[in-house]
Design an enzyme around this catalytic site. Sequence first.
Site, PDB file in Angstrom:
ATOM      1  N   ILE A 108     -25.673  42.750  27.241  1.00 27.72           N
ATOM      2  CA  ILE A 108     -26.535  43.223  27.795  1.00 27.72           C
ATOM      3  C   ILE A 108     -26.646  45.056  28.008  1.00 27.72           C
ATOM      4  CG2 ILE A 108     -28.975  43.612  29.118  1.00 27.72           C
ATOM      5  CD1 ILE A 108     -28.943  40.789  28.872  1.00 27.72           C
ATOM      6  N   HIS A 109     -25.853  45.306  26.950  1.00 30.62           N
ATOM      7  CA  HIS A 109     -26.367  46.602  26.377  1.00 30.62           C
ATOM      8  C   HIS A 109     -27.236  47.286  26.760  1.00 30.62           C
ATOM      9  CE1 HIS A 109     -25.988  47.236  22.138  1.00 30.62           C
ATOM     10  NE2 HIS A 109     -25.694  46.028  22.317  1.00 30.62           N
ATOM     11  N   ALA A 110     -27.484  49.179  26.582  1.00 27.92           N
ATOM     12  CA  ALA A 110     -28.137  49.239  26.927  1.00 27.92           C
ATOM     13  C   ALA A 110     -30.124  49.085  25.759  1.00 27.92           C
ATOM     14  CB  ALA A 110     -28.325  51.100  25.751  1.00 27.92           C
ATOM     15  N   SER A 142     -30.939  45.569  26.929  1.00 27.13           N
ATOM     16  CA  SER A 142     -31.637  45.678  27.714  1.00 27.13           C
ATOM     17  C   SER A 142     -32.997  46.531  27.936  1.00 27.13           C
ATOM     18  CB  SER A 142     -31.147  47.051  28.534  1.00 27.13           C
ATOM     19  OG  SER A 142     -29.683  46.981  28.906  1.00 27.13           O
TER      20      SER A 142
END
Lengths: 315, 105
Positions: B25-27, B30
């Site tokens: 769950i990176h940018a 997210s």
Amino acid sequence: MQRDVVTVEKFYTANETPLDLKLVAGASGLKRIIREPTVNRPGLALAGFTRYFASKRVQVIGNAESHFLKSLPNEQRAARYETLFGHRIPCFVFSRQHRPDKSFLKLAEEANIPIFTSSLITMKFINLATLSLEMMFAPRGTELGSMVDILGVGVIIRGESGIGKSESVLALIERGYSLVADDVTKVTLVDGRDVIGTSSDLTRDHMEVRGIGIVNVAAMFGVRSIRHEKKVDLIVTLKLWDQVPDVDRLGMEDQYVKILGVDVTHITIPVRPGRDLARLIEVAAFQAKLKASGYNPASELNQRLIAKMTGGKTL
Amino acid sequence: MSTARKHGDSHSISKELIVQNKLGIHARPSAMFVKTASRFECDIFVTKEEKRESEKIVVNGKSIMGLMMLAAGPGCKLLVRAEGADALKAIEELENLLRRKFDED
């Protein structure tokens, strides 16, 4: 997008002082149109070679041309003048204080071609005149929105009327930034890449604040609160909160709008009562400045996060 | 929405979801998670499974910084809890998002 028609008269009025121009003949031809944004030295045409003669440009007679003409036998010189004035030339400029001879002046009067003299040396004249013509020929238009210079970042603030543009601008001026234009910004494309914003001459330094009326910003906040022109770096659109369905939460990828065919960074700020718009616009300008210097906080944080999660893999 | 109404006004639903996309769950994920979560009325909380109970943190499912802070890499177990009228629907959508691997890979 429009381009203005550049007449000799316009060129003359704009440059009379900076180029030290003096009109010596052909005043009746001041309405002639300059069709190309540069100057030409008609050396080859004077030598008799008139194919490819760039006759639509301002013709500059410098030292070399002047002395060359003097070196010609009278008859030949008259013939060359004849060919020269056979072309539809916008105007002539004699640089370095050279003066055209009597027959040249007479021909100019007859052909209604304005003749100027300038005290500048030819090279200097050509550089300044080209720059000035380039500006006159630059594509221009207007953008609805006020423009403020925030620490060197030129920001146009757009939004429906009544959304709080003027209040934001006022608050930004109070913070020490400078007003470029209120409500309508005139834009010019310089060198085909920079969009320069300025105000209309008539309303410069003034803005309208609802409930108060017309305010003279320079008189009220001092000379530092105004700026004549500034490159446009960022467009901020203010939009009501519920009209922004897809608000950008990361700011990782830049969005653009086209102004005069050039991409300018664009952000949308959702407006809700109680939000300090001026502060948000200020931060948006700082963010734009940081990004322009090559630093994108969102992607850097993301790189760090991904490295932590995957143990080394990157996007 | 109709499913949620049947269950009454206030209730809490929890579900364990597994992060399946390669980068975790990176940018961007997210942002997608937060956008989806924000469409619902209910409160949404997310916890990442940790070996030690003391390391567990609960973040708001509608906060980007919160979700990124979890650093939930591929294979991580997330406990998503929704509280409110449309909790069921919210959980369904979020589960769908993770199953779709956030349209990545």
